[in-house]
Each structure stands twice: as C-alpha cells, then as structure tokens.
Design an enzyme around this catalytic site. Structure first.
Site, short mmCIF file in Angstrom:
data_model
loop_
_atom_site.label_atom_id
_atom_site.label_comp_id
_atom_site.label_asym_id
_atom_site.label_seq_id
_atom_site.Cartn_x
_atom_site.Cartn_y
_atom_site.Cartn_z
N ASN A 160 -16.05 6.01 -5.20
CA ASN A 160 -16.25 5.18 -6.38
C ASN A 160 -16.80 4.17 -5.93
O ASN A 160 -18.16 3.50 -6.52
CB ASN A 160 -15.00 4.61 -6.80
CG ASN A 160 -14.85 3.67 -7.64
OD1 ASN A 160 -15.10 2.38 -7.19
ND2 ASN A 160 -14.42 3.84 -8.94
N LYS A 183 0.94 -1.00 0.05
CA LYS A 183 -0.09 0.07 0.01
C LYS A 183 0.92 1.33 -0.07
O LYS A 183 2.00 1.21 0.54
CB LYS A 183 -0.96 -0.14 1.21
CG LYS A 183 -2.11 0.78 1.05
CD LYS A 183 -3.20 -0.11 0.49
CE LYS A 183 -4.49 0.88 0.16
NZ LYS A 183 -5.65 -0.32 -0.19
#
Ligand code: GLU
Length: 421
Positions: free
Chosen positions: A219, A105
């Site tokens: 999203n 990440k």
C-alpha cells in the site's frame, strides 16, 4: 543488526531522547514496558474441513494519552517482541502527531498467501472473537497493517457489531467506505510522507527532478511512487519480496501497480518498457536522491547502510533502519525522516475516520487532505526546528517532541514529583 530484541533496539531511541529533556524517572520507567500484551491461539476451520491454529497477539503498550491505537498485521514471522515494539512505536507516533491516542498493535502469525479468502475471513473474525473484550472505540482501536486491508477491517467491524449487538464503526479504522470508512484513508500513509517531503524540500536542499528508489511495493510503496511520479520525479527502482526492477529513465509506475493488482511481483515487468532486473538487496544501494523503505523492520542495517547513495530516506515502513545503520547514515550525512513522523499519515487519517464515526458526519476528500497536510506540516516543522536547535538527528528530535507530550500526560496522571516537591 544487534543480538538484542527489537524492543531493546527501539528503547535505545527513548534513552537518546530522554537525555535532551529533564524528565521524571517515573516517566521513562512507565514507557519501557507494555501495559498489557495478550496472546491467544486462534483455531479456524480450513476449506478442506480440517482445523488449524494460529498464534495471535494484541498489545496495548501505553494509554496515557488516550485509547490505544494501532494496526493488525498478518505475517508468518510475527512475534510478541515485534508486536510490542510496533505498539511502542505507535505510542510515540500518536504523540508526535498530537492525536488523542496511546499506542497498540496486533498480529497473527500466518502467511495469508497460503490461505483462501474464506479462510482469511474466518481468521479475521476469530481474531475479533478472541480480543473483543479488550477492544472498544474508547479502549483499543485496530486498523490495517502489513498484509491486512480494508476488506479485512470490514469483516472485523462486522464481527464486533455482532458481538456487541449494534454497529460500532469507531472500534476499527481503515474500513471500506460503505461501512463508515474515511475517504483518503487508502493512500494516507504515503500522502503524509509526500506532504512532509514537499514541505521540507527547501530545508532539505532537494531539487525538482528527484530520482527515487522504493523498497516494498504494498500500500505505502505503490502510493508514494504514484504521488512522486505525478510531480515529475523519476522512480528509478522498486522492489518487493521477490526481487526488484530498475530503469535509469524511470519505471512505468502504472505497469508496476497493474502487476501487483493481478497478484504478480514487480519482477514480472522485467523486459517491458525498459525495466531491468535488480538483485536482492541491491535496491538499497542504487544511485538515487531519495530512498523510501516501505516494507518491514531492519531492512537497512549495518551491512548495507554503507552502500546507500541517497541523500534522504523517508521511512514509510515501521522501523526499517537499525540503530547501527542510523550511526553509519549520520556519518554519511544522509538525512532520515523517521517512521514515527514520516508514516504517521496513516494513523492520522484513521483518527479522522474515528472522529467521523463518532460524530456521524462525514468529510470530503478535500477536507481530509487539507487537514492531513496541515498536521504533517505543523509537526514536521516543529521536529525540524528541534533537530536544528539541539543539533540532533530528525529521529531524535521526533522522539524528543513525542516524549515531551507523553511526559506531560504522565505527569498529569501523577508521578513521584507530586509527592517529593
Ligand atoms: N498500521 C499503521 C501504522 O503502523 C496504521 C495504524 C492505524 O491507523 O491505527 O501506523
């Protein structure tokens, strides 16, 4: 919420799963620490000519099962602890779905809403300049996350190509279609969760016309609202960082999506089409069947978990429910479909994008949807069966399922038991 770090909270779930498997202690030891976390300071030129710096990280948590994979987040509250925790979750998410990846990440500590588009482009390119040496299509593969999107992935892919002197589309996923992105990546996170709920619907005792509350309207939130509304379910409440809206008769999803596309909050629709204002955290406690946290970590905690009326929670966000809230929800018989399964559709279609980039042959949207549905149903069913067989929560079952695969790979690389037995 506990005083511990986010990673300490996340590791509680690892210990819970380990108790259900007989696993070499080496395996647990390996999974408790990130392999490497790199911190840099990015300096960029602002539009007014000044220079500004931003902290940024990339964590490669574990690469036992393959190159590390995971998004890059732009957020003012990003920290090293958060990045490592998100990378830990990616490790388990990829193992849950049996993708040939480890977990990674990245993040930049920035509020992108305060930056112009040109400044965001310079920041995105600076990120790749700083981390290019640890990235690579077979090493570490970023993707979008909170407040990053396909446009940003396009700039990043372009910057990487300039550094290595050739197009290398498989180094990053979630790209624009014209730069080697995959069809179906845009709504993949929500679509995976949607296929999962649909597949387990009879097991979960869900009826036809569900009332749904969606927390966070980025999203994932927008697409899940659209997919569920198209099936005749009623989206009764939606929120974003500025507040929420409610309608018992069902919100107009198109109106909400339009507001967001024009840069407005969902709150701007209050007063139109029967949309009423909803205060602060009230969304979590609204009367509904399905609650879909689609924002950030720790949104459902000790203080508000008790107010939840939903029978089912679909975690499209990463880490939205704290361990303390999990215990409260278990007592209330609320079923939680956990993040590492529920939102894994995103990284799964990222994997499809990477495969297409490597083979140079592109699939139809139908191929993507069919393959995604097949994997969601297969892994979702396996986890559901573990939960039933062992009498554990779906979350613990998902960790058991992933840990089993991770342990097998770690063992195959060689652990203590090779030498002592
Ligand atoms: N950021 C997404 C996640 O948390 C997608 C990661 C990816 O596609 O690599 O799962």
């Amino acid at each position: 919420m506990s005083e511990d770090s986010l990673l300490d909270d996340a590791l509680v779930r690892l210990d819970e799963a380990a108790a259900h498997l007989s696993i070499d202690p080496d395996v647990i030891e390996k999974l408790k620490f990130a392999r490497e976390t790199t911190k840099v300071r990015l300096m960029i030129r602002m539009d007014d000519g000044s220079r500004k710096s931003f902290l940024a990280w990339r964590c490669r948590y574990d690469d036992t099962r393959g190159p590390t994979k995971g998004g890059i987040r732009f957020h003012p509250d990003a920290t090293a602890d958060e990045v490592e925790t998100l990378a830990f979750w990616m490790t388990f998410k990829c193992a849950v779905m049996n993708l040939p990846y480890g977990g990674g990440k990245g993040a930049v500590q920035v509020d992108p809403r305060q930056l112009s588009k040109a400044e965001i482009e310079r920041l995105s390119r600076a990120y790749i300049q700083a981390f290019a040496r640890i990235l690579g299509p077979d090493r570490d593969i970023p993707a979008p996350d909170v407040y990053t999107n396909s446009m940003i992935m396009g700039w990043m892919a372009d910057e990487y190509a300039q550094i290595v002197g050739q197009a290398e589309p498989a180094v990053i996923t979630g790209k624009p279609i014209s730069l080697g992105g995959s069809l179906g990546r845009g709504d993949a996170t929500a679509r995976g969760g949607y296929y999962l709920v649909r597949h387990l619907s009879a097991d979960l005792g869900l009826g036809e016309n569900l009332r749904v509350a969606v927390q966070g309207f980025g999203n994932a939130g927008q697409h899940i609202a659209r997919l569920l509304a198209a099936d005749g379910h009623k989206i009764v409440a939606v929120s974003d960082s500025e507040g929420g809206v409610y309608s018992e008769a069902g919100l107009h999803v198109d109106m909400l999506v339009n507001a967001k596309a024009n840069g407005h909050s969902v709150v701007s629709t209050v007063g139109q089409g029967g949309h009423e204002a909803l205060k602060g955290e009230a969304l979590v406690g609204v009367e509904c069947d399905l609650l879909v946290p689609s924002a950030l970590e720790n949104m459902i905690h000790e203080k508000n978990a008790g107010t939840i009326k939903a029978r089912l929670i679909l975690e499209l966000a990463n880490g939205p429910v704290t361990p303390e809230a999990d215990a409260i929800l278990a007592r209330k018989n609320v079923i939680v479909l956990p993040d590492i399964l529920a939102n894994a559709g995103g990284v799964t279609v990222s994997y499809f994008e990477w495969v297409q980039n490597k083979q140079g042959f592109y699939w139809t949207e139908r191929d993507i949807h069919d393959r995604l549905r097949e994997i969601m149903e297969r892994e979702g069913r396996a986890i559901w069966n573990i939960a039933k067989d062992k009498g554990v929560s779906v979350r613990t079952a998902a960790y058991v399922h992933a840990l089993d695969r991770l342990a097998e790979a770690i063992e195959a690389h060689g652990t203590q038991s090779f030498f002592t037995s």
